[in-house]
Design an enzyme around this catalytic site. Structure first.
Site, PDB file in Angstrom:
ATOM      1  N   HIS A   1       6.502   1.430  27.924  1.00 57.77           N
ATOM      2  CA  HIS A   1       7.409   2.172  28.713  1.00 57.77           C
ATOM      3  C   HIS A   1       7.734   1.710  30.032  1.00 57.77           C
ATOM      4  O   HIS A   1       8.586   2.245  30.779  1.00 57.77           O
ATOM      5  CB  HIS A   1       6.704   3.688  28.690  1.00 57.77           C
TER       6      HIS A   1
ATOM      7  N   ASP B   1      12.979   2.121  27.824  1.00 59.13           N
ATOM      8  CA  ASP B   1      12.907   3.585  27.782  1.00 59.13           C
ATOM      9  C   ASP B   1      12.943   4.438  26.262  1.00 59.13           C
ATOM     10  O   ASP B   1      13.536   3.405  25.364  1.00 59.13           O
ATOM     11  CB  ASP B   1      14.572   4.156  28.498  1.00 59.13           C
TER      12      ASP B   1
END
Length: 441
Positions: free
Chosen positions: A413, A417
C-alpha cells in the site's frame, strides 16, 4: 600424520557467512578427494562442499543450523604426510566437564534414569503410578494425588456419586466413573482431570491417540522462509483485493490446445495466466516494480521477471521466469516445468532464484475460495489464482453452468493504491474471460 584445515571458501559475491544445512560426514569417517562434506546455504543458493584431500575427519565446525563465516574452518581432516596447515583443536566439552567436576559420571550413572526424561527422574518418584507416591508429593499446583475412597470400592458407575455435569463429561470421554479415585464422597471434575492425567495408557473409545511432542529445528530453507515472510509482513502494509472471473471459455480453449499440442508440454492454467498478466502490466507499471524502502526508490521494470511460488520438500521456493513477456504459452509451460523440477531437486542456479518483479502463487486444485498471499519483498505485488468451481450463473434471463475462479492480488500500500489494484484485476479479468485476446496482437 598431518592435519588439513578445510576453510569455507567464498561461495558468492557479498556473502559473509553460510548456514550448515546438512552434514554428509561425521567425525571418524574416512573421506576421499572430491567427496561431499556438507551442504551450505546462503541467501541465494545451496552449495555442496567437497573435500580437496583424502583422510579421516577429526573435527566439524558445528551442527546443522549453525552459521559459518567465510574463511573459517569447516572441517579438519587428518591426512598422511607432513603437516599441511595448523588446525585449531576444538575443546572437548565432555572431557572438560569431567576434569572440572570429578565424580559427576559416577553420581549420575548411579541414579536410575527414566526413558525419555532427565537423570534421576525415577528416583524422584516421577515414574510411579497414581496413589503409589508417599505423602507430601504434590500433583500439579500442589494438590495431593487423590487416593481411593473405600466407600466407592466395588460400586458400579451408576452407584458412584457425581454431578450430572461430571457424568456427562465422563460419558463423552468414555470414562468409567467406577475407576476414578477420589478423596471425598463424590467424584468432581478435578478427580476426573487427575484420572486422565495419570492414566497414561487410557484410551477413550473412538478418540485419537496422543502423540509425543516433537521439536523441529528451524534451519536451512525453512529458516530463510521464516525470516523473509516476517520481514515482509513487518515492513509492508499489505492489502488484498479479490474478484471473481468466469473462466468457462478459457478452460474450453485450454482443453482444445491440449488436444492438439502434439509433443509439446501439457498446458495448465498457469502459463495462460502469466500471458494475461504480461499483457495487462504495461498499463499498470506500478505493479511490476521493486521498492527499495531504505533508499526510498521504486524501480518500475520494463520487463516481466515472473516469480513462481513452488512447493518443495524443503519449503516454499520462488524460481524466476526471466523475460516472461517474450514467451508464448508453450514456452512458458516448458519453463515452468523445468524450474519446478529444478526447485524440487534443489538444483536451481543463483540467477534463477532472485530478481523477480512480480510473483504468481497458485495452489492448483487445492486453492480455496480466496487467498491473501504475502508479498515477495522487495516486489510490490503478488497474484493468486484460486480453485475453479462450477456454479449456475444468470445469463440474461437464462441460467447456465459456468466455471468460476476468484483471483486474489496482494499489494504494497506504500506504492500501490486500492484503485490501481482493482483496475488491474478488471483488466486481467477481461483477458481471462475473453481468452482469444491472449493470442491477438
Amino acid at each position: 600424520m598431518a592435519r588439513f584445515s578445510f576453510r569455507l571458501p567464498d561461495i558468492g559475491e557479498g556473502i559473509s557467512e553460510a548456514e550448515i544445512v546438512a552434514w554428509h560426514v561425521a567425525v571418524g569417517d574416512r573421506v576421499e578427494e572430491d567427496q561431499s562434506l556438507a551442504d551450505m546455504m546462503t541467501d541465494k543458493a545451496t552449495v555442496e562442499m567437497e573435500s580437496p584431500v583424502a583422510g579421516t575427519v577429526v573435527e566439524l565446525a558445528g551442527e546443522v543450523g549453525d552459521q559459518v563465516a567465510i574463511g573459517a574452518t569447516l572441517v579438519v581432516i587428518e591426512t598422511e604426510g607432513e603437516e599441511a596447515e595448523p588446525a585449531p583443536v576444538a575443546a572437548d566439552v565432555e572431557a572438560q566437564i569431567e576434569a572440572e567436576n570429578p565424580g559427576v559420571e559416577e553420581i549420575t550413572s548411579s541414579l536410575p534414569e527414566r526413558e525419555g526424561s532427565g537423570v534421576g527422574s525415577r528416583a524422584a518418584g516421577l515414574d510411579a503410578p497414581p496413589g503409589a507416591l508417599g505423602a507430601g508429593v504434590a500433583v500439579g499446583a500442589g494438590a495431593p494425588i487423590p487416593t481411593p475412597n473405600p466407600s466407592l470400592a466395588g460400586r458400579g458407575e451408576e452407584r458412584v456419586l457425581a454431578s450430572p455435569a461430571v457424568r456427562a463429561r465422563a460419558r463423552d470421554l468414555g470414562v468409567d466413573l467406577a475407576k476414578v479415585k477420589t478423596d471425598s464422597d463424590r467424584i468432581r471434575h478435578s478427580d476426573l482431570d487427575a484420572f486422565l492425567r495419570y492414566s497414561q495408557g487410557y484410551h477413550a473409545p473412538g478418540a485419537s491417540r496422543a502423540r509425543a511432542d516433537e521439536q523441529v529445528k528451524v534451519i536451512g530453507m525453512r529458516r530463510r522462509i521464516a525470516e523473509n515472510m516476517a520481514a515482509s509482513k513487518r515492513a509492508i502494509p499489505h492489502f488484498t483485493y479479490v474478484d471473481e472471473c468466469d473462466v468457462t471459455q478459457l478452460e474450453a480453449m485450454r482443453a482444445d490446445l491440449n488436444a492438439n499440442r502434439g509433443s509439446r508440454s501439457k498446458l495448465t492454467l498457469l502459463p495462460l495466466m502469466i500471458v494475461a498478466i504480461c499483457r495487462t502490466l504495461p498499463e499498470f507499471p506500478m505493479l511490476n516494480a521493486r521498492y527499495d524502502d531504505e533508499a526510498g526508490v521504486v524501480t518500475r521494470s520494463g520487463r516481466v521477471h515472473m516469480g513462481m511460488a513452488t512447493q518443495t520438500d524443503a519449503g516454499l521456493t520462488v524460481p524466476v521466469i526471466r523475460d516472461a513477456q517474450d514467451r508464448n504459452v508453450w514456452q512458458l509451460a516448458t519453463e515452468i516445468a523445468r524450474l519446478a523440477e529444478a526447485a524440487r531437486a534443489s538444483k536451481l542456479k543463483p540467477d534463477e532464484m532472485g530478481g523477480g518483479t512480480i510473483t504468481i502463487t497458485s495452489l492448483g486444485p487445492l486453492g480455496g475460495i480466496a487467498t491473501t498471499p504475502v508479498i515477495n519483498r522487495p516486489e510490490v505485488a503478488i497474484i493468486g489464482p484460486n480453485k475453479i468451481v462450477e456454479r449456475p450463473v444468470f445469463d440474461g434471463d437464462d441460467i447456465r453452468r459456468a466455471k468460476l475462479m476468484n483471483v486474489s492480488i496482494s499489494c504494497d500500500h506504500r506504492v500501490v493504491d486500492g484503485w490501481d489494484a482493482a483496475s488491474y484485476v478488471q483488466a486481467l479479468k477481461r483477458y481471462l474471460e475473453t481468452p482469444v485476446l491472449l493470442f491477438a496482437d
